[in-house]
Design a protein around this motif. Structure first.
Motif, PDB file in Angstrom:
ATOM      1  N   GLU A 145       0.846  -1.190   0.000  1.00 11.33           N
ATOM      2  CA  GLU A 145       0.000   0.000   0.000  1.00 11.33           C
ATOM      3  C   GLU A 145       0.876   1.232   0.000  1.00 11.33           C
ATOM      4  O   GLU A 145       1.959   1.252   0.571  1.00 11.33           O
ATOM      5  N   ARG A 146       0.372   2.225  -0.695  1.00 10.19           N
ATOM      6  CA  ARG A 146       1.089   3.496  -0.817  1.00 10.19           C
ATOM      7  C   ARG A 146       0.079   4.632  -0.844  1.00 10.19           C
ATOM      8  O   ARG A 146      -1.041   4.474  -1.293  1.00 10.19           O
ATOM      9  N   ARG A 147       0.548   5.775  -0.389  1.00 10.00           N
ATOM     10  CA  ARG A 147      -0.267   6.992  -0.433  1.00 10.00           C
ATOM     11  C   ARG A 147       0.454   7.990  -1.333  1.00 10.00           C
ATOM     12  O   ARG A 147       1.661   8.202  -1.223  1.00 10.00           O
ATOM     13  N   PHE A 148      -0.322   8.614  -2.220  1.00 11.42           N
ATOM     14  CA  PHE A 148       0.206   9.607  -3.138  1.00 11.42           C
ATOM     15  C   PHE A 148      -0.520  10.927  -2.910  1.00 11.42           C
ATOM     16  O   PHE A 148      -1.752  10.964  -2.921  1.00 11.42           O
ATOM     17  N   ALA A 149       0.232  11.980  -2.714  1.00 10.91           N
ATOM     18  CA  ALA A 149      -0.336  13.321  -2.608  1.00 10.91           C
ATOM     19  C   ALA A 149      -0.306  13.924  -4.009  1.00 10.91           C
ATOM     20  O   ALA A 149       0.758  14.047  -4.621  1.00 10.91           O
ATOM     21  N   LEU A 150      -1.465  14.259  -4.528  1.00  9.11           N
ATOM     22  CA  LEU A 150      -1.597  14.814  -5.874  1.00  9.11           C
ATOM     23  C   LEU A 150      -2.023  16.271  -5.714  1.00  9.11           C
ATOM     24  O   LEU A 150      -3.186  16.559  -5.448  1.00  9.11           O
ATOM     25  N   ALA A 151      -1.082  17.166  -5.869  1.00  5.56           N
ATOM     26  CA  ALA A 151      -1.296  18.581  -5.543  1.00  5.56           C
ATOM     27  C   ALA A 151      -2.293  19.282  -6.454  1.00  5.56           C
ATOM     28  O   ALA A 151      -2.954  20.230  -6.042  1.00  5.56           O
ATOM     29  N   ASP A 152      -2.398  18.810  -7.700  1.00  8.40           N
ATOM     30  CA  ASP A 152      -3.255  19.493  -8.671  1.00  8.40           C
ATOM     31  C   ASP A 152      -3.556  18.560  -9.835  1.00  8.40           C
ATOM     32  O   ASP A 152      -3.160  17.387  -9.828  1.00  8.40           O
ATOM     33  N   LEU A 153      -4.232  19.080 -10.842  1.00  7.20           N
ATOM     34  CA  LEU A 153      -4.581  18.287 -12.017  1.00  7.20           C
ATOM     35  C   LEU A 153      -3.337  17.705 -12.685  1.00  7.20           C
ATOM     36  O   LEU A 153      -3.330  16.532 -13.085  1.00  7.20           O
ATOM     37  N   ALA A 154      -2.285  18.485 -12.785  1.00  6.44           N
ATOM     38  CA  ALA A 154      -1.050  18.009 -13.415  1.00  6.44           C
ATOM     39  C   ALA A 154      -0.472  16.809 -12.662  1.00  6.44           C
ATOM     40  O   ALA A 154       0.038  15.862 -13.279  1.00  6.44           O
ATOM     41  N   ALA A 155      -0.561  16.821 -11.352  1.00  2.16           N
ATOM     42  CA  ALA A 155      -0.050  15.706 -10.554  1.00  2.16           C
ATOM     43  C   ALA A 155      -0.902  14.453 -10.762  1.00  2.16           C
ATOM     44  O   ALA A 155      -0.374  13.338 -10.820  1.00  2.16           O
ATOM     45  N   THR A 156      -2.210  14.634 -10.887  1.00  2.14           N
ATOM     46  CA  THR A 156      -3.095  13.500 -11.165  1.00  2.14           C
ATOM     47  C   THR A 156      -2.786  12.924 -12.542  1.00  2.14           C
ATOM     48  O   THR A 156      -2.703  11.703 -12.714  1.00  2.14           O
ATOM     49  N   GLU A 157      -2.579  13.780 -13.512  1.00  2.53           N
ATOM     50  CA  GLU A 157      -2.228  13.322 -14.856  1.00  2.53           C
ATOM     51  C   GLU A 157      -0.870  12.636 -14.870  1.00  2.53           C
ATOM     52  O   GLU A 157      -0.681  11.635 -15.565  1.00  2.53           O
ATOM     53  N   ALA A 158       0.080  13.128 -14.084  1.00  5.01           N
ATOM     54  CA  ALA A 158       1.397  12.498 -13.995  1.00  5.01           C
ATOM     55  C   ALA A 158       1.294  11.108 -13.367  1.00  5.01           C
ATOM     56  O   ALA A 158       1.968  10.167 -13.801  1.00  5.01           O
ATOM     57  N   PHE A 159       0.438  10.975 -12.354  1.00  7.94           N
ATOM     58  CA  PHE A 159       0.227   9.647 -11.776  1.00  7.94           C
ATOM     59  C   PHE A 159      -0.387   8.715 -12.823  1.00  7.94           C
ATOM     60  O   PHE A 159       0.013   7.554 -12.939  1.00  7.94           O
ATOM     61  N   GLY A 160      -1.361   9.204 -13.582  1.00  2.00           N
ATOM     62  CA  GLY A 160      -1.963   8.401 -14.645  1.00  2.00           C
ATOM     63  C   GLY A 160      -0.923   7.944 -15.656  1.00  2.00           C
ATOM     64  O   GLY A 160      -0.966   6.809 -16.132  1.00  2.00           O
ATOM     65  N   ALA A 161       0.043   8.807 -15.972  1.00  2.00           N
ATOM     66  CA  ALA A 161       1.122   8.440 -16.900  1.00  2.00           C
ATOM     67  C   ALA A 161       2.006   7.346 -16.301  1.00  2.00           C
ATOM     68  O   ALA A 161       2.375   6.391 -16.993  1.00  2.00           O
ATOM     69  N   ARG A 162       2.330   7.465 -15.023  1.00  5.33           N
ATOM     70  CA  ARG A 162       3.141   6.423 -14.367  1.00  5.33           C
ATOM     71  C   ARG A 162       2.380   5.105 -14.304  1.00  5.33           C
ATOM     72  O   ARG A 162       2.948   4.026 -14.510  1.00  5.33           O
TER      73      ARG A 162
END
Length: 178
Positions: free
Chosen positions: A18-35
């Motif tokens: 399990e991991r927790r990711f802090a997604l500061a904004d839309l760009a961070a959410t999109e970057a997570f989607g890319a990963r």
């Protein structure tokens, strides 16, 4: 970390990672989607891969569809990614060197009873070796079975917190790459 809504801990096996990711904004959410897209690409060519079920939990506006759109865009899908709120499922087929990548995006929000999932005939999608991304999985009760991954999103303004849990080796391998 929060538990997927309406799910009892005794229904799921032990969490492998399990991991927790802090997604500061839309760009961070999109970057997570890319990963996540890169992780899918890496894991799907392994001999033990037999599909992936990812349950996306969170309130309205938490970023579930945004994450799916970012993942599909990073996988090279050139078209518009629609929310399957009314169609219930949107299929995507992407040509790959090692064979076509099939991905199904489900939105079960409108289900009033888990029997609706069974009646819809969706089991075949989950047994096909495809990637199944499921929004509002709690609406299907226990009929979805054990997911490979659960992504629980919580919104706080523009910020998101993504709590991720892996319940299978394929899910763990994906999460390790995110």
């Amino acid at each position: 970390m929060p538990v997927a809504p309406d799910r009892s801990l005794h229904l799921l096996p032990s969490v492998l990672l399990e991991r927790r990711f802090a997604l500061a904004d839309l760009a961070a959410t999109e970057a997570f989607g890319a990963r996540f897209a890169q992780a899918i690409e890496a894991v799907r060519v392994t001999p033990s891969f037999s599909g992936l079920q990812v349950q996306l939990c969170g309130d309205l506006g938490a970023g579930k569809t945004t994450l799916v759109r970012a993942t599909l865009a990073s996988l090279g899908y050139p078209g518009r990614v629609r929310s399957p709120t009314y169609t219930l499922v949107e299929p995507y087929a992407l040509a790959r060197e090692h064979g076509e990548l099939e991905l199904y995006h489900f939105d079960l929000y409108r289900f009033a009873d888990p029997a609706e999932w069974a009646d819809a005939g969706f089991r075949e999608y989950f047994d096909s070796g495809a990637i199944c991304l499921v929004e509002w999985p709690e609406k299907a009760g226990d009929l979805l079975g054990v997911p490979d991954l659960v992504f629980a999103l919580q919104a706080d303004g523009e910020r998101r917190t993504l709590d991720a849990r892996a319940y299978s080796e394929s899910g763990k391998a994906c999460l390790e790459r995110c």
